[in-house]
Design a protein around this motif. Structure first.
Motif: not given
Lengths: 507, 231
Positions: B77, B80-81, B87-89, B92-93, B96
């Motif tokens: 992950n 991929i970031k 930067r933040l989760n 990222l989601y 997705y």
């Protein structure tokens, strides 16, 4: 000021044209209002003149324009008689039928006169009268034949798309009539209408394809309707296009000799160019429809297949993820799409960062906690393989026991042995039948050869079964299979197998 | 060295270094070897299997996928970031989620395409808007403390808080500051991953994308459903 000018022009100059455009609707309303209230003291009031008029118009289009013949009064009478009986269910005797039909006919023919109404033309500042006929007549071979006028066809077309006939065909019939009547400007209007229809059908084709994609079952119905209302008329439409092109050609030929054609030569040329473009668009529509047929076949084929085989449904899966309210699950869908990660070294930037230990000025990079471990999954096909292996081994062991016990026996005996041991359920298992199919691939099995090399799936299992025996038991042994096609062993209503005779042979 | 083994190694080496093997590119000879020589075919499949890599054939081309949780060949992950530029989760989601929306623009299911030829950034924005609509509507009455980590509310807030475009001048520039910029970030990533092709703001799916959707999900559907159901 300019705005005011446009407003005045719209009101005054265009009024006459508007009146001409609405004239085609006039007879309908005139006829349907109180048509039967005055007749015979309102005895037939239940009959609906509006409906009968529309039906008669459709009948005339069919006879005049598709069958290309005039309608005789007797034929008209026969047609309306059907309507009284089928749609109104009014018990009329023959005399009454005769009387009512004549009354309707006179009404539609407006007693032989055109329907007319007056309006005030503000441009010329005088009253004008518009005249319109629905049905006209002519004498042919000493008989009076009736035919529908182009105004009536136009009216009929305007009311609704004709379901059982192609709108393009009917518009073309109208176009033929306009060309014959030297109304070339009107013809151009009709061509515009055909172009609209072609454009509409192209758009409809895309809609049908979309529906098929989202909902195959409803899509098939809509697709079939589309095929019936569009594709089956292509031949006829193309013939009519050729006919109309010929008519225009004839008109152009007459330009030199006939002043009426000479004066309209620009319109005729314009009409010819427009019609050529329409024909080309119509061909594009045909290509688009052929493409639709191919795609639809593909979709239907896939849908049939996926009825048996479940697919991965993205929308449904998204629903499941959202219901769980866990965005990390999205990675199961995204990760597999990505390619191979080939960058295995630290980037120079990262090394530099490590060496200098600079603090981030911006927000800190969060770390995703990868708490997932690589899991060991047992796939569906592995479970299935295990089952097949287990069942095949048992069946083959039973078969080998029979072989050693009887030396010659048939499938009936083998089945009885299986039934005694496992019950009838063994014949409900697909593995039993698949074992027979694999077994029947050869008519002779040489155990020595099988121990060395296995040609078939069945031989693999047979080898495993033989391994459990003492070598002296199967050494030099051959098993012959004779298929007795005359005797069929029935298991269930629709399931039967040919009997097999197993014979042991020592070489 | 055995000739078949040499060819098989050559094919595997091209594939695991991110190369494409197609009937029509510079590796046409390798493609021919793979499809016509059963020995080479078996070796390639078996080598890739040992690396935990899946191979898919589509339209005269070979495509590989490291699948999930492939520690050597797959992405983490964090990686991929970095590739995406977030930067933040929750970012990222959200990426997705945007990728998921792009998939559904082209496919209803692994076996049923929507016959969409291409998508534009604005199509994806409306699709994300629509899919988050219900959550966004409820956000007005929600206390921010209620928002759990890695939940859809979290990505809905991230999405909702962004303007559609940062400004007129750089409205189509990739970045984390606007919806357009965010979707553009994702598209840039998909283009780099050879899944999409860009032309005049239109994004077309490449053969690799189609191969993955139709083959990978078809093959692994049972397992993915189990994970999604939490079995």
């Amino acid at each position: 000021m300019a705005q005011e000018h446009i407003l005045i022009r719209d009101i005054i100059q265009d009024h006459s044209e508007r009146m001409l455009n609405i004239k085609k609707y006039y007879p309908y309303f005139k006829l349907s209002e109180n048509a039967f209230t005055q007749f015979q003291g309102g005895k037939y009031e239940e009959l609906d003149m509006g409906y009968i008029l529309m039906a008669v118009l459709r009948f005339f289009i069919e006879e005049n324009n598709f069958k290309e013949k005039d309608v005789y009064y007797e034929e008209y009478k026969e047609f309306v008689r059907e309507i009284y009986r089928r749609d109104f269910m009014i018990p009329l005797d023959e005399d009454e039928e005769e009387e009512v039909s004549a009354y309707i006919f006179d009404k539609i023919k407006n007693d032989g006169k055109p329907f007319s109404y007056s309006y005030f033309d503000p441009a010329e500042k005088k009253k004008k009268t518009i005249r319109i006929k629905i049905i006209d007549s002519r004498i042919k071979n000493d008989k009076i034949g009736y035919f529908i006028t182009s105004d009536a066809i136009e009216f009929y077309l305007d009311t609704k798309e004709v379901k059982d006939e192609s709108t393009i065909s009917i518009s073309q019939v109208l176009l033929s009539k306009m060309i014959s009547a030297k109304n070339f400007k009107g013809g151009i209007e009709v061509i515009k209408r055909i172009n609209n229809e072609v454009g509409r059908l192209k758009a409809r084709k895309n809609e049908v394809l979309n529906i098929l994609n989202y909902d195959v079952f409803n899509g098939i119905k809509i697709y079939e309707e589309f095929l019936n209302s569009v594709i089956k008329w292509f031949d006829e439409e193309q013939k009519l296009f050729i006919k109309n092109m010929d008519l225009i050609k004839t008109a152009l030929d007459r330009v030199e000799s006939d002043s009426e054609y000479y004066n309209a030569v620009d319109d005729i040329y314009y009409l010819e160019t427009e019609l050529k473009m329409t024909i080309s668009r119509h061909k594009e529509l045909l290509t688009a429809c052929t493409d639709l047929q191919m795609k639809a076949d593909e979709i239907i084929e896939k849908a049939k297949f996926s009825k048996i085989k479940r697919e991965f449904d993205f929308k449904n899966a998204l629903g499941m993820i959202m219901e769980k309210d866990d965005t990390t699950l999205l990675s199961h869908i995204v990760m597999p799409l990505l390619g191979i990660n080939i960058n295995k070294s630290f980037s120079l930037k990262s090394i530099d960062k490590m060496l200098t230990l600079k603090n981030d000025k911006k927000e800190a990079n969060e770390i995703v906690k990868d708490h997932k471990e690589e899991e060991h999954y047992v796939y569906d096909d592995e479970i299935e393989d295990e089952r097949i292996k287990h069942n095949f081994s048992n069946l083959i062991k039973e078969l080998m026991e029979c072989v050693f016990e009887y030396e010659k026996f048939d499938l009936v005996l083998f089945n009885t042995r299986l039934r005694n041991k496992y019950g009838d359920d063994v014949f409900k298992s697909s593995d039993y039948y698949s074992m027979l199919v694999h077994l029947s691939q050869k008519s002779e099995y040489d155990m020595d050869e099988i121990m060395e090399k296995q040609d078939t799936f069945f031989e693999d299992y047979l080898k495993e079964a033989l391994k459990e025996l003492d070598e002296s038991q199967y050494r030099g042994l051959k098993l012959k299979l004779i298929y007795d096609s005359k005797e069929k062993i029935k298991f269930f209503e629709d399931a039967c197998v040919t009997n097999i005779i197993f014979k042991l042979d020592y070489s | 060295m055995d000739r078949e083994l040499e060819k098989a190694l050559e094919i595997v080496s091209v594939l695991i270094t991110g190369g494409d093997i197609k009937k029509t590119n510079e590796h046409a000879a390798l493609y021919e070897e793979f499809t016509s020589n059963a020995g080479v075919y078996d070796m390639v499949i078996s080598m890739l299997k040992k690396f935990n890599i899946s191979l898919y054939e589509y339209k005269d081309g070979l495509y590989v996928s490291p699948g999930e949780n492939n520690k050597i060949f797959g992405y983490t992950n964090e990686e991929i970031k970095k590739e995406l530029g977030v930067r933040l989760n929750r970012e990222l989601y959200l990426c997705y989620f945007i990728i998921y929306n792009i998939i559904t623009k082209f496919y209803n299911s692994s076996g049923s395409s929507t016959f969409t030829e291409y998508v534009k950034i604005e199509d994806v924005i409306s699709s994300v808007d629509m899919n988050l609509k219900e959550i966004i509507m409820n956000l007005n009455v929600m206390s921010l403390d209620d928002i759990e980590q890695d939940s859809f509310k979290e990505i809905a807030i991230t999405w909702e808080d962004m303007p559609v475009a940062a400004s007129e001048e750089n409205s189509k520039r990739a970045g984390r500051g606007s919806k357009v910029g965010f979707v553009k970030l994702v598209f840039n990533f998909l283009v780099a991953q050879k899944l999409m092709l860009e032309s005049e703001g239109r994004y077309y799916p490449k053969d690799r994308f189609v191969a993955m959707i139709t083959e990978y999900f078809e093959q692994h559907k049972g397992r993915i459903y189990e994970i999604l159901k939490g079995e």
